[in-house]
Design a protein around this motif. Structure first.
Motif, PDB file in Angstrom:
ATOM      1  N   ARG A 112       0.834  -1.188   0.000  1.00  0.00           N
ATOM      2  CA  ARG A 112       0.000   0.000   0.000  1.00  0.00           C
ATOM      3  C   ARG A 112       0.882   1.257   0.000  1.00  0.00           C
ATOM      4  NH1 ARG A 112      -4.370  -0.403  -1.910  1.00  0.00           N
ATOM      5  NH2 ARG A 112      -4.523  -2.400  -0.834  1.00  0.00           N
ATOM      6  N   ILE A 113       0.474   2.261  -0.762  1.00  0.00           N
ATOM      7  CA  ILE A 113       1.186   3.547  -0.776  1.00  0.00           C
ATOM      8  C   ILE A 113       0.677   4.368   0.397  1.00  0.00           C
ATOM      9  CG2 ILE A 113       1.677   5.627  -2.114  1.00  0.00           C
ATOM     10  CD1 ILE A 113       1.000   3.924  -4.645  1.00  0.00           C
ATOM     11  N   GLU A 114       1.550   4.614   1.361  1.00  0.00           N
ATOM     12  CA  GLU A 114       1.152   5.314   2.578  1.00  0.00           C
ATOM     13  C   GLU A 114       2.084   6.478   2.862  1.00  0.00           C
ATOM     14  OE1 GLU A 114       1.274   2.136   5.413  1.00  0.00           O
ATOM     15  OE2 GLU A 114      -0.815   1.554   5.020  1.00  0.00           O
ATOM     16  N   ALA A 115       1.499   7.610   3.244  1.00  0.00           N
ATOM     17  CA  ALA A 115       2.262   8.825   3.574  1.00  0.00           C
ATOM     18  C   ALA A 115       3.202   9.218   2.434  1.00  0.00           C
ATOM     19  CB  ALA A 115       3.039   8.637   4.875  1.00  0.00           C
ATOM     20  N   GLY A 116       2.767   8.927   1.218  1.00  0.00           N
ATOM     21  CA  GLY A 116       3.534   9.336   0.053  1.00  0.00           C
ATOM     22  C   GLY A 116       4.827   8.583  -0.160  1.00  0.00           C
ATOM     23  N   ARG A 117       4.962   7.389   0.428  1.00  0.00           N
ATOM     24  CA  ARG A 117       6.225   6.652   0.319  1.00  0.00           C
ATOM     25  C   ARG A 117       5.989   5.215  -0.133  1.00  0.00           C
ATOM     26  NH1 ARG A 117      10.254   9.776   2.598  1.00  0.00           N
ATOM     27  NH2 ARG A 117      11.749   8.067   2.446  1.00  0.00           N
ATOM     28  N   ILE A 121      13.143  -1.693  -0.760  1.00  0.00           N
ATOM     29  CA  ILE A 121      13.428  -3.014  -0.232  1.00  0.00           C
ATOM     30  C   ILE A 121      13.047  -2.942   1.243  1.00  0.00           C
ATOM     31  CG2 ILE A 121      15.822  -2.667   0.559  1.00  0.00           C
ATOM     32  CD1 ILE A 121      16.481  -5.309  -1.005  1.00  0.00           C
ATOM     33  N   LYS A 122      12.858  -4.046   1.896  1.00  0.00           N
ATOM     34  CA  LYS A 122      12.396  -4.036   3.277  1.00  0.00           C
ATOM     35  C   LYS A 122      13.269  -3.123   4.137  1.00  0.00           C
ATOM     36  CE  LYS A 122      11.153  -7.100   7.105  1.00  0.00           C
ATOM     37  NZ  LYS A 122      11.109  -8.499   7.594  1.00  0.00           N
ATOM     38  N   GLY A 123      12.606  -2.165   4.818  1.00  0.00           N
ATOM     39  CA  GLY A 123      13.309  -1.263   5.712  1.00  0.00           C
ATOM     40  C   GLY A 123      13.852  -0.011   5.066  1.00  0.00           C
ATOM     41  N   LEU A 124      13.701   0.134   3.751  1.00  0.00           N
ATOM     42  CA  LEU A 124      14.264   1.287   3.050  1.00  0.00           C
ATOM     43  C   LEU A 124      13.206   1.841   2.089  1.00  0.00           C
ATOM     44  CD1 LEU A 124      16.951   2.871   2.825  1.00  0.00           C
ATOM     45  CD2 LEU A 124      17.530   1.404   0.883  1.00  0.00           C
ATOM     46  N   SER A 125      12.664   3.016   2.434  1.00  0.00           N
ATOM     47  CA  SER A 125      11.598   3.605   1.623  1.00  0.00           C
ATOM     48  C   SER A 125      12.084   4.849   0.888  1.00  0.00           C
ATOM     49  CB  SER A 125      10.396   3.949   2.507  1.00  0.00           C
ATOM     50  OG  SER A 125      10.716   5.011   3.400  1.00  0.00           O
ATOM     51  N   TYR A 126      11.241   5.353  -0.020  1.00  0.00           N
ATOM     52  CA  TYR A 126      11.572   6.553  -0.775  1.00  0.00           C
ATOM     53  C   TYR A 126      10.281   7.306  -1.095  1.00  0.00           C
ATOM     54  CZ  TYR A 126      10.214   3.713  -4.852  1.00  0.00           C
ATOM     55  OH  TYR A 126       9.533   2.926  -5.746  1.00  0.00           O
ATOM     56  N   PRO A 127      10.362   8.625  -1.339  1.00  0.00           N
ATOM     57  CA  PRO A 127       9.158   9.419  -1.636  1.00  0.00           C
ATOM     58  C   PRO A 127       8.637   9.140  -3.046  1.00  0.00           C
ATOM     59  CG  PRO A 127      10.968  10.801  -0.825  1.00  0.00           C
ATOM     60  CD  PRO A 127      11.550   9.480  -1.207  1.00  0.00           C
ATOM     61  N   LEU A 128       7.354   8.887  -3.164  1.00  0.00           N
ATOM     62  CA  LEU A 128       6.766   8.646  -4.475  1.00  0.00           C
ATOM     63  C   LEU A 128       6.903   9.876  -5.375  1.00  0.00           C
ATOM     64  CD1 LEU A 128       5.140   7.083  -6.543  1.00  0.00           C
ATOM     65  CD2 LEU A 128       3.049   7.702  -5.312  1.00  0.00           C
ATOM     66  N   ALA A 129       6.745  11.076  -4.805  1.00  0.00           N
ATOM     67  CA  ALA A 129       6.859  12.293  -5.616  1.00  0.00           C
ATOM     68  C   ALA A 129       8.238  12.398  -6.263  1.00  0.00           C
ATOM     69  CB  ALA A 129       6.577  13.528  -4.760  1.00  0.00           C
ATOM     70  N   ASP A 130       9.290  11.935  -5.571  1.00  0.00           N
ATOM     71  CA  ASP A 130      10.632  11.964  -6.154  1.00  0.00           C
ATOM     72  C   ASP A 130      10.730  11.012  -7.334  1.00  0.00           C
ATOM     73  OD1 ASP A 130      11.236  13.769  -4.208  1.00  0.00           O
ATOM     74  OD2 ASP A 130      12.668  12.501  -3.136  1.00  0.00           O
ATOM     75  N   LEU A 132       8.387  10.287  -9.270  1.00  0.00           N
ATOM     76  CA  LEU A 132       7.579  10.880 -10.341  1.00  0.00           C
ATOM     77  C   LEU A 132       8.123  12.236 -10.788  1.00  0.00           C
ATOM     78  CD1 LEU A 132       4.050   9.967  -8.936  1.00  0.00           C
ATOM     79  CD2 LEU A 132       5.350   8.782 -10.735  1.00  0.00           C
ATOM     80  N   GLY A 133       9.379  12.496 -10.488  1.00  0.00           N
ATOM     81  CA  GLY A 133      10.005  13.718 -10.948  1.00  0.00           C
ATOM     82  C   GLY A 133       9.457  14.974 -10.310  1.00  0.00           C
ATOM     83  N   GLY A 134       9.014  14.849  -9.051  1.00  0.00           N
ATOM     84  CA  GLY A 134       8.508  16.012  -8.335  1.00  0.00           C
ATOM     85  C   GLY A 134       7.031  16.291  -8.561  1.00  0.00           C
ATOM     86  N   ASP A 135       6.318  15.403  -9.235  1.00  0.00           N
ATOM     87  CA  ASP A 135       4.891  15.605  -9.509  1.00  0.00           C
ATOM     88  C   ASP A 135       4.077  15.239  -8.269  1.00  0.00           C
ATOM     89  OD1 ASP A 135       2.261  15.650 -10.440  1.00  0.00           O
ATOM     90  OD2 ASP A 135       2.811  14.910 -12.431  1.00  0.00           O
ATOM     91  N   VAL A 136       3.888  16.207  -7.379  1.00  0.00           N
ATOM     92  CA  VAL A 136       3.188  15.969  -6.113  1.00  0.00           C
ATOM     93  C   VAL A 136       1.718  15.626  -6.354  1.00  0.00           C
ATOM     94  CG1 VAL A 136       2.504  17.031  -3.924  1.00  0.00           C
ATOM     95  CG2 VAL A 136       4.783  17.471  -4.862  1.00  0.00           C
ATOM     96  N   THR A 137       1.109  16.257  -7.343  1.00  0.00           N
ATOM     97  CA  THR A 137      -0.308  16.006  -7.634  1.00  0.00           C
ATOM     98  C   THR A 137      -0.533  14.554  -8.043  1.00  0.00           C
ATOM     99  OG1 THR A 137      -0.624  18.304  -8.338  1.00  0.00           O
ATOM    100  CG2 THR A 137      -2.275  16.707  -9.041  1.00  0.00           C
ATOM    101  N   LEU A 138       0.326  14.038  -8.902  1.00  0.00           N
ATOM    102  CA  LEU A 138       0.192  12.643  -9.325  1.00  0.00           C
ATOM    103  C   LEU A 138       0.464  11.702  -8.161  1.00  0.00           C
ATOM    104  CD1 LEU A 138      -0.287  10.563 -11.524  1.00  0.00           C
ATOM    105  CD2 LEU A 138       2.112  10.805 -12.221  1.00  0.00           C
ATOM    106  N   ALA A 139       1.434  12.043  -7.340  1.00  0.00           N
ATOM    107  CA  ALA A 139       1.728  11.217  -6.170  1.00  0.00           C
ATOM    108  C   ALA A 139       0.517  11.148  -5.243  1.00  0.00           C
ATOM    109  CB  ALA A 139       2.938  11.772  -5.424  1.00  0.00           C
ATOM    110  N   ARG A 140      -0.141  12.279  -5.024  1.00  0.00           N
ATOM    111  CA  ARG A 140      -1.316  12.297  -4.152  1.00  0.00           C
ATOM    112  C   ARG A 140      -2.459  11.474  -4.723  1.00  0.00           C
ATOM    113  NH1 ARG A 140      -1.127  18.795  -2.892  1.00  0.00           N
ATOM    114  NH2 ARG A 140       0.425  18.718  -1.184  1.00  0.00           N
ATOM    115  N   ALA A 141      -2.567  11.439  -6.045  1.00  0.00           N
ATOM    116  CA  ALA A 141      -3.630  10.662  -6.687  1.00  0.00           C
ATOM    117  C   ALA A 141      -3.486   9.166  -6.415  1.00  0.00           C
ATOM    118  CB  ALA A 141      -3.629  10.931  -8.188  1.00  0.00           C
TER     119      ALA A 141
END
Length: 300
Positions: A112-117, A121-130, A132-141
């Motif tokens: 599940r995509i939670e809190a935008g991340r 790999i297990k224990g290592l997350s990253y921001p979805l907006a990053d 998507l090249g900084g597209d915060v709107t698409l990440a929120r969708a």
């Protein structure tokens, strides 16, 4: 014979405890862009001796199965990498309630995509907006939606296909590095997918009008990412990050494009999608096999 030699080589490296470190060193501590450009040119050499030796070396170190390829002989290593399959080699699950795997792959991090991340790999997350090249709107969708990371190894079939009947709304290329995307690198390089060259494909499914995003991520030795539904001759790297609108309509299972080596596709679905039962990290998928289930349509 090649399988025995490959197994012996891996066993020797494992005994000295060097396999993981050597893999990371050889694929990430060298000039990645130079190696990628060199491989792109070398792999296209059609001289018979070079072709035969390079394909034999590829098959020695990678699990390659060419039995379902459309052609039986290839003019170059590159042609073998981007081979097409014979008709019927990848049956596609016809159920419109299923989003199918766009590629042959090994399932990596998913959930599940939670809190935008997302998890790399297990224990290592990253921001979805990053990613998507900084597209915060698409990440929120996609917040609260489902994601799946599909890793293509070097020996796999390298083309990817439409996971459903769909319309491609837009394509955006993002310039980046060419880190290896294997599990060894994923454990060591933070936000690796956000660093590498990639494309963002925004899709609209025919079933329910759901918005799904595919993010093909390039890697070391990937000399190019090609999208067959774009105008012929268009080079993604020359678009300089512009968003390209598209009117392409593709049937489920239709070819979308290909990598010119192994790499990764991150599948992003909106809320309501769920990963198909029985799938877990390490599951092997083929094009057209069930990946996610669409939300139940509302009762009228």
């Amino acid at each position: 014979m090649m399988t025995v030699a490959r197994s012996r080589l891996r066993a020797v490296l494992a005994r000295v405890g060097a396999q993981e470190d050597l893999n990371f060193l050889l694929t990430n501590r060298l000039p990645r862009r130079f190696a990628t450009r060199f491989m792109g040119r070398f792999s296209r050499i059609e001289q018979p001796l070079v072709r035969d030796l390079s394909i034999a070396t590829w098959r020695l170190f990678c699990d390659v199965d060419l039995r379902d390829a459309e052609e039986t002989r290839f003019p170059s290593l590159h042609a073998a990498f981007v081979r097409a399959l014979r008709p019927g080699a990848r049956p596609v699950a016809p159920d419109p309630a299923l989003l199918t795997s766009p590629s042959d792959a090994i399932l990596g991090a998913h959930g599940r995509i939670e809190a935008g991340r997302l998890f790399q790999i297990k224990g290592l997350s990253y921001p979805l907006a990053d990613l998507l090249g900084g597209d915060v709107t698409l990440a929120r969708a996609h917040e609260g939606g489902c994601y799946a990371t599909l890793r293509l190894t070097a020996g796999m079939y390298h083309r990817f296909h439409a996971p459903h009947d769909l319309h491609v709304e837009s394509v955006r290329h993002i310039w980046g590095d060419t880190w290896n995307v294997n599990p060894i690198a994923l454990k060591r390089v933070e936000a690796l997918f956000c660093r590498n060259e990639r494309a963002i494909l925004r899709l609209r499914l025919a079933e329910g009008g759901h918005a799904v995003t595919l993010v093909p991520v390039a890697a070391i030795l990937v000399a190019g990412l090609r999208l067959g539904f774009l105008p012929e001759g268009l080079a993604l790297r020359e678009t300089r990050g512009r968003t390209l609108l598209s009117a392409a309509h593709l049937a489920k299972g239709a070819e979308m494009g290909w990598f010119e080596h192994g790499s990764t596709i991150v599948v992003l679905a909106p809320p309501g999608f769920t990963l198909c039962p029985g799938l877990s990290v390490g599951s092997r998928l083929r094009v057209g096999e069930p990946l996610m289930r669409l939300p139940e349509p509302p009762i009228r």
